[in-house]
Design an enzyme around this catalytic site. Sequence first.
Site, PDB file in Angstrom:
ATOM      1  N   GLU A 107      -2.993  -4.714  -3.033  1.00  0.00           N
ATOM      2  CA  GLU A 107      -3.525  -5.593  -4.080  1.00  0.00           C
ATOM      3  C   GLU A 107      -3.536  -4.896  -5.431  1.00  0.00           C
ATOM      4  O   GLU A 107      -3.185  -5.477  -6.464  1.00  0.00           O
ATOM      5  CB  GLU A 107      -4.969  -6.011  -3.752  1.00  0.00           C
ATOM      6  CG  GLU A 107      -5.130  -6.853  -2.513  1.00  0.00           C
ATOM      7  CD  GLU A 107      -5.391  -6.033  -1.258  1.00  0.00           C
ATOM      8  OE1 GLU A 107      -4.779  -4.959  -1.095  1.00  0.00           O
ATOM      9  OE2 GLU A 107      -6.193  -6.480  -0.431  1.00  0.00           O
TER      10      GLU A 107
ATOM     11  N   ASN B  55       0.850  -1.200   0.000  1.00  0.00           N
ATOM     12  CA  ASN B  55       0.000   0.000   0.000  1.00  0.00           C
ATOM     13  C   ASN B  55       0.884   1.249   0.000  1.00  0.00           C
ATOM     14  O   ASN B  55       1.975   1.266   0.597  1.00  0.00           O
ATOM     15  CB  ASN B  55      -0.997   0.005   1.159  1.00  0.00           C
ATOM     16  CG  ASN B  55      -0.379  -0.131   2.528  1.00  0.00           C
ATOM     17  OD1 ASN B  55       0.683  -0.731   2.682  1.00  0.00           O
ATOM     18  ND2 ASN B  55      -1.036   0.410   3.529  1.00  0.00           N
TER      19      ASN B  55
HETATM   20  N1  THU Z   1      -5.155  -1.604   2.642  1.00  0.00           N
HETATM   21  C1  THU Z   1      -4.572  -2.418   1.708  1.00  0.00           C
HETATM   22  O1  THU Z   1      -3.520  -2.096   1.143  1.00  0.00           O
HETATM   23  N2  THU Z   1      -5.178  -3.593   1.414  1.00  0.00           N
HETATM   24  C2  THU Z   1      -6.273  -4.090   2.061  1.00  0.00           C
HETATM   25  O2  THU Z   1      -6.723  -5.183   1.744  1.00  0.00           O
HETATM   26  C3  THU Z   1      -6.912  -3.299   3.120  1.00  0.00           C
HETATM   27  C4  THU Z   1      -6.408  -1.912   3.294  1.00  0.00           C
HETATM   28  C5  THU Z   1      -4.455  -0.364   3.010  1.00  0.00           C
HETATM   29  C6  THU Z   1      -5.032   0.924   2.491  1.00  0.00           C
HETATM   30  C7  THU Z   1      -4.497   1.924   3.502  1.00  0.00           C
HETATM   31  O3  THU Z   1      -3.194   2.324   3.136  1.00  0.00           O
HETATM   32  C8  THU Z   1      -4.396   1.128   4.786  1.00  0.00           C
HETATM   33  O4  THU Z   1      -4.425  -0.239   4.408  1.00  0.00           O
HETATM   34  C9  THU Z   1      -5.504   1.400   5.774  1.00  0.00           C
HETATM   35  O5  THU Z   1      -6.735   1.297   5.187  1.00  0.00           O
END
Ligand code: THU
Length: 139
Positions: free
Chosen positions: A57, A44
């Site tokens: 993802e 992320n």
């Molecule tokens: N996030 C992801 O990268 N994947 C997920 O499946 C759930 C949430 C990230 C987005 C954001 O940077 C942080 O987690 C909190 O929501």
Amino acid sequence: MRAEYRELVKKAHEAKKRSFAPYSNFHVGAALLSATGEIYTGCNIEISTYALTICAERTAIFKAISEGERCFKAIAVVSDDPGYTPPCGSCRQVLMDLAGNIDFLMINGKGDVEILKMKTLLPHAFGKKNLDRTKKKRG
Ligand code: THU
């Protein structure tokens, strides 16, 4: 669990280390397995205006598509959540559109793995078929 999935989980853990999440401090790593056996990782990446943040993802699948991959088998996702980390709604739609009904591997803090099909995570998905069905009408 089969060896290629074990490797996928390992790669997701490595990708989590590269997560850029200074606002939420919620670090996520993903690893996507293509039909040819290639692994594309993602993390992320958070932006100060929040809404422009991209999930692990979507980073992984956009990387893969941009490298020419079109067929996928599975994606593994890890975070520091002691429970499983399910994909957000936006990622469900993107994964369904670009990867179809692949295996989604969720890993909890103890290392337990739960595998769900994308169709279970996003039943009755909207998709290309809906657009194709109305093509004639739209001229
Ligand atoms: N996030 C992801 O990268 N994947 C997920 O499946 C759930 C949430 C990230 C987005 C954001 O940077 C942080 O987690 C909190 O929501």
